[in-house]
Design a protein around this motif. Structure first.
Motif, short mmCIF file in Angstrom:
data_model
loop_
_atom_site.label_atom_id
_atom_site.label_comp_id
_atom_site.label_asym_id
_atom_site.label_seq_id
_atom_site.Cartn_x
_atom_site.Cartn_y
_atom_site.Cartn_z
N VAL A 96 0.85 -1.07 0.11
CA VAL A 96 -0.04 0.08 0.20
C VAL A 96 0.96 1.24 0.02
CG1 VAL A 96 -1.70 1.21 1.22
CG2 VAL A 96 -1.84 -1.24 1.33
N LEU A 97 0.72 2.18 -1.19
CA LEU A 97 1.37 3.43 -1.12
C LEU A 97 0.58 4.45 -0.72
CD1 LEU A 97 2.85 2.80 -4.77
CD2 LEU A 97 4.18 2.39 -2.49
N LYS A 98 1.50 5.22 -0.17
CA LYS A 98 0.92 6.53 0.40
C LYS A 98 -0.01 7.49 -0.58
CE LYS A 98 4.54 8.45 3.74
NZ LYS A 98 5.63 9.33 3.92
N ASP A 99 -1.14 8.11 0.04
CA ASP A 99 -1.80 8.90 -0.84
C ASP A 99 -0.83 10.24 -0.99
OD1 ASP A 99 -3.17 11.28 -1.55
OD2 ASP A 99 -5.08 10.03 -1.07
N PRO A 100 -0.71 10.77 -2.44
CA PRO A 100 0.18 11.96 -2.71
C PRO A 100 0.23 13.05 -1.60
CG PRO A 100 -0.67 11.14 -4.69
CD PRO A 100 -1.22 10.41 -3.34
N LYS A 101 -1.04 13.11 -1.03
CA LYS A 101 -1.32 14.33 -0.06
C LYS A 101 -0.71 14.13 1.25
CE LYS A 101 -5.90 12.96 2.10
NZ LYS A 101 -5.16 12.42 3.07
N ASP A 102 -0.28 12.99 1.49
CA ASP A 102 0.76 12.78 2.63
C ASP A 102 2.09 12.70 2.46
OD1 ASP A 102 -1.93 12.25 4.03
OD2 ASP A 102 -1.89 10.09 3.48
N PHE A 103 2.64 13.09 1.03
CA PHE A 103 3.94 13.16 1.09
C PHE A 103 4.59 13.97 1.84
CE2 PHE A 103 3.57 11.85 -3.72
CZ PHE A 103 3.41 10.34 -3.42
N LYS A 104 5.75 13.67 2.38
CA LYS A 104 6.69 14.62 3.05
C LYS A 104 7.41 15.05 2.47
CE LYS A 104 5.83 12.05 7.32
NZ LYS A 104 6.17 10.64 7.80
N LEU A 105 8.10 14.32 1.66
CA LEU A 105 9.46 14.55 0.70
C LEU A 105 9.25 14.89 -0.59
CD1 LEU A 105 11.80 11.90 1.88
CD2 LEU A 105 11.95 14.31 2.47
N VAL A 106 8.34 14.15 -1.41
CA VAL A 106 7.92 14.30 -2.66
C VAL A 106 7.12 15.42 -2.81
CG1 VAL A 106 6.66 13.13 -4.56
CG2 VAL A 106 8.17 11.82 -3.11
N GLY A 107 7.66 16.23 -4.01
CA GLY A 107 6.97 17.48 -4.22
C GLY A 107 7.53 18.62 -3.54
N LYS A 108 8.40 18.37 -2.56
CA LYS A 108 8.95 19.73 -1.98
C LYS A 108 10.29 19.98 -2.20
CE LYS A 108 5.65 19.25 1.70
NZ LYS A 108 5.13 18.12 1.31
N PRO A 109 10.88 21.18 -2.43
CA PRO A 109 12.24 21.06 -2.84
C PRO A 109 13.14 20.56 -1.97
CG PRO A 109 11.06 23.38 -2.39
CD PRO A 109 10.05 22.38 -2.04
N ALA A 110 13.98 19.75 -2.43
CA ALA A 110 15.06 19.12 -1.55
C ALA A 110 16.46 18.99 -2.23
CB ALA A 110 14.82 17.51 -1.94
N LYS A 111 17.23 19.35 -1.02
CA LYS A 111 18.72 19.64 -1.40
C LYS A 111 19.01 18.35 -2.32
CE LYS A 111 19.79 23.64 0.26
NZ LYS A 111 18.83 24.52 -0.19
N ARG A 112 19.88 18.41 -3.18
CA ARG A 112 20.48 17.38 -3.96
C ARG A 112 21.61 16.68 -3.07
NH1 ARG A 112 21.39 18.01 -10.22
NH2 ARG A 112 22.99 16.17 -9.71
N ILE A 113 21.53 15.42 -3.16
CA ILE A 113 22.43 14.74 -1.97
C ILE A 113 24.01 14.80 -2.71
CG2 ILE A 113 20.78 13.38 -0.66
CD1 ILE A 113 21.15 10.98 -2.64
N ASP A 114 24.03 14.88 -4.02
CA ASP A 114 25.41 14.76 -4.61
C ASP A 114 25.99 16.35 -4.52
OD1 ASP A 114 23.34 15.59 -6.33
OD2 ASP A 114 24.50 14.83 -8.19
N THR A 115 25.35 17.15 -4.31
CA THR A 115 25.87 18.54 -4.37
C THR A 115 27.10 18.84 -3.50
OG1 THR A 115 23.51 19.21 -4.81
CG2 THR A 115 25.45 21.11 -4.45
N PRO A 116 27.22 18.68 -2.14
CA PRO A 116 28.31 18.86 -1.23
C PRO A 116 29.51 18.35 -1.76
CG PRO A 116 26.45 18.30 0.04
CD PRO A 116 26.07 17.80 -1.32
#
Ligand code: FES
Ligand code: FES
Lengths: 791, 150, 434
Positions: free
Chosen positions: A214-234
């Motif tokens: 069972v996958l999350k409903d998109p409205k419950d996304f905590k990460l997906v859809g929010k600007p995230a810092k790329r993990i390879d940048t540093p």
């Protein structure tokens, strides 16, 4: 409300066909719902062939994965160690598009961990585990990564979380329903007890894999859809990121190569002594078509190579020239036998009923990829194994190529995949790996082969040149009655498939972006005349759409022009059945101030397309100096890529892709004479620079649709929006790429015009001061600014 | 034997005097953060600082360095301007493939060191020699401005 | 009347016979013998190698990408193309079966093995001054090279220029009939320099303007000339146009390294002369050349008076990394191109960044308002071999438009030369045609 989703999954699909229609069908129809990665658990394999050493090397030999890994390993993507360390094995190659971050977000979202709690490593070659469901091979390309990963990676995260939660619930003897997970900790709500994922690895490993995820409903996304810092940048701002070219191994030597400058020419002979006399040169190795000089460092190798006087056997392609190739394309377009691409409605009737026909020929050049990181491969061939260190878009293809060359079984070919300094399609092909293995076979130590930029450009596999004849009938109202496009060019798919594409079979890539447009035409016919050039061709960022959308979108403007209509207005009228396309068109036009007055010799150009499952409209504003110099003033994009995973990356891809396309539109074209590529380096294969790039806005349309691909969309938009803007500014329609700026020079302009160019950085300020200038100074053209005021 | 001062450490290297500094750094000293992009001073990927000033190491003979101190991307974060630049680069998510970014960071740091409040035109003058095939230019400009504010 | 008529006829016949004889009597082949005290064996070969370098034979007798001395380099003239022949000792396609006498005759008289007249693209008007001993040394060296089988392409000259015999008229006018004569009134240094400059290095072939018959106009010796789109600058003692203001050290550095502090760098044919020839000369010989050049009387330049500005205001107002605030504000097309493709090496204050060779301050090329060499070097790039490695500038012609190259040329000349140039895209188009 959580809901059950089944969709395309990784693994266990038939390899082979890369056609667009099958990609579309696949996306629409969905897959069998197999959960990738869990294949492994079900099969009870300890680890995938070749995986262990790769992971060990890349992970620095720590407890990341592979057969020494101790901990929870629910499938191919996730490793959780007893100390709580979480590692994601990312199936796609990071080449700048941000896929390490995007795919990690999908797993992390469902696994309930933060991006700051994980490390990532690239997937080793393993078709069973990591086959991309759209491309149906373990490869990164065609803007497919997120589309393919969207469901399987979330399922992997959700399954692992379910098992961890179940393990904790069992430990506590409570119903799993009372437990929640957050930031790698399972919590029992009623009692507040917690257990970290690390503490649960043994118990979780004993849990059965859940059958239904069972996958999350998109409205419950905590990460997906929010600007995230790329993990390879540093690592990329402090120099610690390692690309293939940065590999250093004990005993490693470095090679420089010279390949016969004539296409498909061979090495005749060479006296190797002058190279061996250069201090630091270790070996000179001859290949069928090249000489490699191996040294303690690249400089010694290069100096050694420069000292050689190589005799080439130029072979049969000494007379290959672009001039001839272009003539052949033209002839083929006129008399060749087309393969039908798509036909809809009554084409003949469309032309009969037309009050006016419009037609044009568009021509596109060969293009090099010119990735910022020049081609390089490090190989160590040992009696029992072959180990490769390289940044590749297709690790299994690399593995297979090396196995074939060394006669070793594939599992004895270890491929360590690295981050790539720009792929753009170049690293889908294993040509440089073949060369490096052939060099490494002749020596005992690991050897890193580096191509100079000159080699990288001259011996690239190019995007094909095209010659396209496009035609439309317009009714009395100026709206199309019929639209046809005859594409003529080589087959990339044919060059890519091991056995080639049989004659008479459609290469859907050749017509992608023309066969299906966002527009509603009463009748359409798009066909393709195959004319393979005498050189190898390859995928290039934006593939079919980069080529076809330029032609189609330029021509839509020509149709609007013939109809006396504003280009945006004209497109709107054709988008009745395509609300997503209409929405991005309207948004881009509005944000760009479409229709507002501009100074003399300044214009706006629009381009619209839906490619790779995303919709993109771009308005480019440009001025053209009397000297013919094109000055970009402002770029405004509107994109609908469905649910967007990381808005940061969405914008970055639109910006970067578009800028990449601008270099091609303005400057790039590979030409051949006497069988040799005429370009060498960035001095003659010119790249756009920061002082040419104006302010750039990207607006994202919120959407609940499945994610679309976006790595290439921006590139597709560049040339058409620029060509249309140049037309709006000057009345000159440029139909050949790269745009010949000499054609834009106002004749008779003397040296003094050369200083009349507006500074780029101040372009926006300049807008404000334009007082009442008209868009058009050419009385023969309709005043576009008037009709667009109705917008 | 040539003696070099790199990132505060001295290194003795046994290389020919006409060997470009780039290859000494990458292949001999082992500092691979400095990148090879063109070898003809057209892309800026190989930019390092000598005496705090940006140079293209791909066309700089190692013998011409003398005893002037060399700073590479691996250590530029220890300078005030370098630290600001790296932070702004992270804040604004400048990087894509990242291969050009060592050079971009070095050029931007040199710019901010000599000109703490650069205009758009100053940015053009300092950064136009650095190519980015991934097209991160709009963000590079924004990040330099951001770094200049803090 | 009749007698007059006969007399006239006789005169005409005599003239025809005389001209015919002049044109058709075969060239003599003078015996040559090794002068007393001439070195032999390896010493001779080494001397020949040095002299061949000083005479820069390899520059013309090597095609781009071809084998050294194997010929094939085209000389594109308005009347057709001449190809430099193969001078490796290959018996069939080279000079392997030439006798000493034939070789010396070619050097001194411009006559081929079979008695044919050679075109003066081969600078025999200069080599005529070379001593027989030196000519033989050069031959001895050439005969140690590996023979290369390479047929020289046939010349494609239009009539009447394909008639080699006509060169006899040219020689009558322009070929010195003597070897180098030392001037006893001058120091041995100056005489040695004169021999190097005039006979071997054949500097006048580029630096002295030519008359309408392609002969050197020695009334304007070393006053500068344009060849194949490149300007060979005035190298007389003129303070404004020539070397009058250069220090001896600057001239010597320029000759031996292709660059002199505050005087710019060599490119084009001069770059090639430094790479292949001058940098191999001994410091003594370089000093002698400088000494001789110092004796050349000042001549106004035959091309443009374009005194080099050694202290242009724009350079003072620039740093290595940024132009003047005004220029920055202006952001002309030329400046934009310069900051993109040029500034990383040349630096805005004229000092050059990674290599001193990139310094533009004092460069004649950046001070010439016509921009002749500047346009060429931008279009075609430059490559200089020095004893400290290769110095190169890439060619930008293929990727930059005529308007862009005109703009950046105008910018460079205004900024680095403090001149007011007016180079147009058409000028660039013309320069491309060479
Ligand atoms: S590698 Fe030095 S500037 Fe490109
Ligand atoms: S980030 Fe890829 S080249 Fe700049």
């Amino acid at each position: 409300m959580a809901k059950k989703i089944s969709g395309p999954s990784y693994g266990l699909l038939e390899p082979g066909d890369l056609s667009v229609t099958s990609r579309r069908r696949f996306l629409q129809g969905g897959g069998a719902g197999l959960l990738m990665g869990f294949v492994w658990l079900r099969n009870g394999k300890a680890w995938a062939a070749g995986e262990e050493p790769s992971l060990k090397v890349i992970g620095g030999g720590d407890n990341n994965g592979g057969n020494t890994f101790q901990g929870f390993q629910p499938g191919g993507f996730i490793r959780i160690a007893g100390d709580g360390k979480i590692t994601f094995i990312i199936p796609n190659t990071e080449m700048g598009q941000g896929i390490y971050t995007g795919e990690s977000m999908l797993i992390a979202e469902e696994l309930e961990v933060g991006l700051d709690q994980i490390t990532v490593i690239p997937a080793p070659p393993n078709e069973q585990l990591y086959q991309q469901p759209i491309l149906k091979s373990q490869a990164t390309g065609g803007s497919t990564s997120i589309r393919g990963a969207w469901i399987p990676l979330r399922q992997a995260g959700a399954a692992a979380r379910t098992m961890l939660v179940a393990a904790a619930a069992a430990r506590w003897g409570v119903p799993a329903g009372e437990c929640t997970a957050e930031r790698a900790v399972v919590k029992h709500g009623p009692t507040g007890r917690t257990l970290g994922y690390g503490e649960l690895v043994d118990d979780a490993s004993k849990q059965t894999v859940p059958a239904d995820i069972v996958l999350k409903d998109p409205k419950d996304f905590k990460l997906v859809g929010k600007p995230a810092k790329r993990i390879d940048t540093p690592s990329k701002v402090n120099g610690s990121a390692l690309y293939g070219i940065d590999v250093r191994l004990p005993g490693m030597k470095i090679a420089a190569v010279e390949v016969c400058p004539v296409v498909d020419g061979k090495l005749k002979d060479v006296d190797t002594r002058p190279a061996r006399a250069v201090p630091g040169v270790v070996d000179v190795v001859k290949l069928d078509n090249a000489v490699a000089v191996i040294g303690d460092h690249f400089w010694a190798a290069r100096q050694g190579l420069a000292a050689l006087d190589i005799n080439w056997d130029n072979g049969s392609k000494e007379n290959v020239s672009t001039q001839r190739i272009v003539e052949d394309l033209k002839t083929a377009s006129e008399v060749g036998k087309p393969v039908m691409g798509r036909t809809v409605g009554d084409v003949a009737a469309g032309f009969r009923n037309a009050a006016k026909t419009v037609e044009a020929v568009y021509q596109l050049p060969f293009l090099a990829h010119a990735t910022m990181e020049p081609i390089n491969t490090t190989v160590h061939v040992r009696p029992d194994a072959c180990e490769i260190w390289v940044g590749t878009q297709a690790p299994t293809a690399v593995q297979k190529a090396a196995a074939d060359l060394t006669g070793l079984p594939v599992e004895k070919v270890i491929v360590n995949n690295y981050m790539i300094g720009g792929g753009f399609g170049r690293r889908l092909i294993a040509d440089s790996i073949v060369q490096a293995v052939n060099i490494a076979k002749q020596v005992s130590y690991p050897v890193k082969v580096i191509w100079t930029r000159e080699q990288d450009i001259k011996h690239d596999l190019f995007r094909p040149a095209y010659y396209d004849h496009i035609k439309a009938g317009l009714g009395a109202d100026g709206m199309p009655t019929v639209f046809t496009d005859r594409v003529t060019g080589g087959s990339v798919l044919g060059s890519y498939l091991p056995k080639g594409l049989p004659e008479g079979v459609l290469d859907t890539d050749a017509i992608e972006g023309a066969a299906e447009t966002p527009y509603d035409f009463p009748a359409t016919q798009v066909d393709w005349v195959r004319k393979d050039p005498p050189i190898k061709v390859n995928w290039w960022r934006g593939v079919g759409p980069t080529h076809n959308v330029f032609v189609v979108e330029s021509f839509i403007d020509e149709m609007a022009q013939a109809a006396g209509k504003d280009p945006v207005e004209y497109r709107r009228a054709l988008l009745g059945k395509n609300p997503r396309a209409l929405a991005v068109l309207n948004l881009a036009a509005e944000k760009a101030g479409w229709g507002e007055k501009l100074p003399d010799r300044t214009g706006r150009g629009i381009s619209l397309h839906d490619s790779f499952g995303s919709y993109l409209a771009v308005v480019l504003e440009t001025s053209v100096s009397p000297a013919g110099e094109v000055k970009l003033r402002r770029i405004t994009a509107a994109v609908d890529c469905g649910i967007n995973i990381n808005p940061n990356s969405v914008k970055a891809q639109v910006e970067g892709g578009f800028v990449f396309g601008l270099s091609a539109a303005l400057y790039n074209g590979i030409t051949l004479a006497n069988g040799q590529v005429e370009q060498n380096n960035f001095n003659d294969y010119r790249q756009i620079r920061i002082n040419e790039i104006p302010p750039f806005e990207v607006h994202i349309v919120a959407s609940g649709e499945n994610p679309g691909g976006l790595g290439e969309s921006g590139t597709v938009s560049a040339a058409p929006s620029l060509g249309n803007a140049i037309f709006a500014a000057t009345g000159v329609r440029l139909r050949t790429l790269p745009f010949d700026r000499e054609e834009l020079r106002q004749k008779g302009s003397d040296g003094s015009v050369l200083s009349m160019v507006a500074p780029v950085g101040l372009a926006v300020a300049g807008l404000a001061s334009s007082d009442g200038a008209k868009t058009s100074s050419d009385p023969a053209r309709p005043d576009l600014s008037l009709s667009s005021e109705m917008v | 034997m040539i003696s070099l001062k790199i990132n505060g450490q001295s290194h003795d290297v046994d290389v020919p005097g006409d060997m470009p500094l780039l290859w000494v750094l990458r292949d001999v000293v082992g500092l691979t953060g400095t990148k090879f992009g063109c070898g003809i001073a057209q892309c800026g990927a190989c930019t390092v600082h000598i005496d705090g000033k940006p140079v293209r190491s791909c066309v700089m003979n190692v013998s011409a360095v003398g005893d002037r101190p060399i700073t590479t991307v691996e250590a530029v974060g220890e300078t005030p301007a370098g630290k600001k630049v790296q932070e702004a680069w992270l804040d604004l998510e400048v990087v894509q493939c990242g291969y050009c970014q060592s050079g971009q960071v070095m050029s931007a740091t040199a710019l901010l060191t000599r000109n703490p409040r650069p205009s758009d035109a100053d940015i053009d003058a300092a950064m136009a020699g650095n190519i980015c095939r991934c097209g991160t230019y709009p963000r590079i400009r924004a990040a330099i401005k951001k770094a200049a504010e803090v | 009347m009749k007698r007059w008529g006969l007399a006239l006829l006789a005169v005409i016949v005599i003239l025809i016979v005389a001209v015919g004889a002049f044109l058709f009597i075969p060239h003599r082949l003078e015996e040559v013998s090794a002068p007393q005290g001439m070195p032999t064996g390896q010493a001779l070969v080494q001397r020949g190698e040095y002299l061949a370098r000083a005479a820069d034979c390899v520059a013309c007798h090597t095609a781009p990408g071809g084998k050294q001395y194997a010929g094939g380099l085209p000389f594109k003239l308005p009347v057709g193309t001449i190809y430099a022949p193969n001078i490796t000792p290959d018996k069939r396609s080279g000079i392997g079966d030439w006798s000493d006498a034939e070789f010396v005759r070619a050097m001194h008289h411009g006559v081929g093995k079979n008695g044919e007249d050679l075109y003066p693209a081969f600078p025999y008007a200069s080599y005529a001054l070379m001593t027989t001993e030196d000519a033989l040394a050069v031959k001895a060296y050439l005969f140690t090279l590996a023979p290369v089988q390479a047929d020289t392409p046939a010349n494609t000259l239009k009539f009447p220029f394909d008639q080699r015999r006509l060169m006899r008229f040219w020689k009558l006018l322009f070929l010195p009939g003597h070897r180098f004569q030392p001037d006893n009134g001058k120091s041995p240094d100056v005489n040695r320099g004169a021999y190097l400059v005039e006979a071997l290095a054949h500097c006048g072939e580029c630096h002295t303007p030519r008359n309408f018959m392609y002969g050197l106009d020695n009334a304007h010796k070393f006053a500068g000339a344009v060849t194949e789109g490149w300007k060979a600058y005035n190298i007389t003692s003129s303070k404004t146009a020539g070397l009058g203001d250069w220090s001896d050290q600057q001239v010597a550095d320029y000759l031996s390294t292709g660059h002199a502090d505050k005087r710019g760098s060599a490119a084009g044919n001069m770059g090639e002369a430094v790479s292949l020839s001058l940098r191999h000369l001994t410091p003594d010989d370089i000093r002698s050349m400088v000494a001789y050049l110092r004796t050349i009387p000042s001549q106004g330049t035959a091309t443009t008076e374009s005194a080099v500005d050694l202290d242009p205001p724009a350079l003072k107002a620039s740093t290595p990394y940024s132009p003047t605030p005004d220029e920055l504000q202006d952001a002309s097309l030329g400046l934009q191109i310069f900051q993109s493709a040029c500034a990383s090496c040349h630096a805005w204050n004229g000092e050059g960044l990674q290599s001193p060779h990139a310094a533009l301050i004092g460069s004649q090329t950046a001070n010439d308002p016509e921009g002749t060499n500047l346009i060429q070097v931008i279009l075609r790039g430059a490559k200089l071999e020095t004893n400290q490695g290769t110095i190169a500038m890439p060619a930008f012609g293929k990727a930059y438009s005529d308007a862009e190259i005109a703009a950046v040329s105008n910018y460079v000349i205004a900024h680095f030369g403090n001149k007011k140039p007016a180079i147009t895209p058409e000028d660039v188009a013309k320069a491309r045609a060479f």
